[in-house]
Write a protein that holds these residues in place. Sequence first.
Motif, PDB file in Angstrom:
ATOM      1  N   MET A  62      20.080  -0.171  52.598  1.00  0.00           N
ATOM      2  CA  MET A  62      18.637  -0.069  52.805  1.00  0.00           C
ATOM      3  C   MET A  62      18.196   1.381  52.934  1.00  0.00           C
ATOM      4  SD  MET A  62      15.626  -1.478  53.274  1.00  0.00           S
ATOM      5  CE  MET A  62      15.664  -3.176  53.877  1.00  0.00           C
ATOM      6  N   TYR A  95      18.097   2.712  49.392  1.00  0.00           N
ATOM      7  CA  TYR A  95      17.098   2.122  48.494  1.00  0.00           C
ATOM      8  C   TYR A  95      15.679   2.567  48.838  1.00  0.00           C
ATOM      9  CZ  TYR A  95      19.830  -0.809  45.389  1.00  0.00           C
ATOM     10  OH  TYR A  95      20.661  -1.238  44.389  1.00  0.00           O
ATOM     11  N   CYS A 134      23.446  -6.292  48.304  1.00  0.00           N
ATOM     12  CA  CYS A 134      23.651  -6.929  49.603  1.00  0.00           C
ATOM     13  C   CYS A 134      24.577  -8.133  49.463  1.00  0.00           C
ATOM     14  CB  CYS A 134      22.318  -7.371  50.201  1.00  0.00           C
ATOM     15  SG  CYS A 134      21.287  -6.032  50.836  1.00  0.00           S
ATOM     16  N   VAL A 179       9.805  -2.069  57.230  1.00  0.00           N
ATOM     17  CA  VAL A 179      10.596  -1.130  56.439  1.00  0.00           C
ATOM     18  C   VAL A 179       9.885   0.211  56.427  1.00  0.00           C
ATOM     19  CG1 VAL A 179      11.540  -0.577  54.176  1.00  0.00           C
ATOM     20  CG2 VAL A 179      11.553  -2.943  54.987  1.00  0.00           C
ATOM     21  N   MET A 186      17.131  -6.002  59.693  1.00  0.00           N
ATOM     22  CA  MET A 186      18.031  -6.218  58.574  1.00  0.00           C
ATOM     23  C   MET A 186      18.341  -7.704  58.417  1.00  0.00           C
ATOM     24  SD  MET A 186      18.339  -3.529  57.027  1.00  0.00           S
ATOM     25  CE  MET A 186      19.427  -4.351  55.877  1.00  0.00           C
ATOM     26  N   ALA A 244      15.630  -9.019  56.460  1.00  0.00           N
ATOM     27  CA  ALA A 244      15.721  -8.609  55.059  1.00  0.00           C
ATOM     28  C   ALA A 244      16.661  -9.524  54.297  1.00  0.00           C
ATOM     29  CB  ALA A 244      16.208  -7.157  54.968  1.00  0.00           C
ATOM     30  N   PHE A 270      18.874  -4.168  44.995  1.00  0.00           N
ATOM     31  CA  PHE A 270      19.182  -4.143  46.424  1.00  0.00           C
ATOM     32  C   PHE A 270      19.724  -5.489  46.884  1.00  0.00           C
ATOM     33  CE2 PHE A 270      17.545  -5.166  50.738  1.00  0.00           C
ATOM     34  CZ  PHE A 270      18.364  -4.313  51.458  1.00  0.00           C
ATOM     35  N   GLU A 320      22.754  -2.105  56.064  1.00  0.00           N
ATOM     36  CA  GLU A 320      21.806  -1.118  56.600  1.00  0.00           C
ATOM     37  C   GLU A 320      21.909   0.187  55.826  1.00  0.00           C
ATOM     38  OE1 GLU A 320      20.481   0.836  60.880  1.00  0.00           O
ATOM     39  OE2 GLU A 320      22.195  -0.529  60.762  1.00  0.00           O
TER      40      GLU A 320
END
Length: 210
Positions: A48, A51, A132, A110, A2, A5, A128, A45
């Motif tokens: 994620m 998504y 975030c 992922v 993460m 990401a 996304f 998280e």
Amino acid sequence: MMKQALVVLALVGLAFSAPQARKLFHEHVEDFLDVIMEEAGHEIEHLMEHYVEYDEFWQALEYMRTNNFKDLVYEMESLPEFVAVVEFLEKDQIDIHFFIDLLNDMIENVDRKRNARHSTSGRDLSSFVRDCINEFPKDKLSALFDQKMADDEEFRTAIENLQTEEWAAVFDALWESEVFQAEVKTLAENGIDVGVFLDEIIAVFGQNKK
């Protein structure tokens, strides 16, 4: 994963001199990411997990795993204007390839898992990233940024260099390149909005508008 990401999202990243060993710029970035993960890691998280249910989100990730995307990145890196950007950043020990490698690691890690849905602002990669950013602890990130600007001469110099007319000219030359614009358009057609990623970089440092 993460943490990676969050960085993507970083195609361009943004040194702690004190008596201890000098920090590289990407180590400063990791300090900001640690704050994000400590304060908002669970929520990110969770985002994620939801998504990965959306085909639109996967369109972008799957494209970034293709040879077409890799070839586009190689083409981008060979542009004289891109080389000028990299050389400018390297003067302050900002290694753009460190962030590209983090992006690649994120893409490869992922997993497509199904979970119960909950409300998200959209279904694609850009949504996304925006979701975030909304979870980032902006006040703490901004405070850390101010602390580093006050206490670390090399960090402050790097940031100040990114606010100069010289940097603006170098970056504008890349952005105005017809080849680069064609690449940006190709990325957008595959669900990757470069502008949103640039917004995230600013947000990582707590410098985004409220």
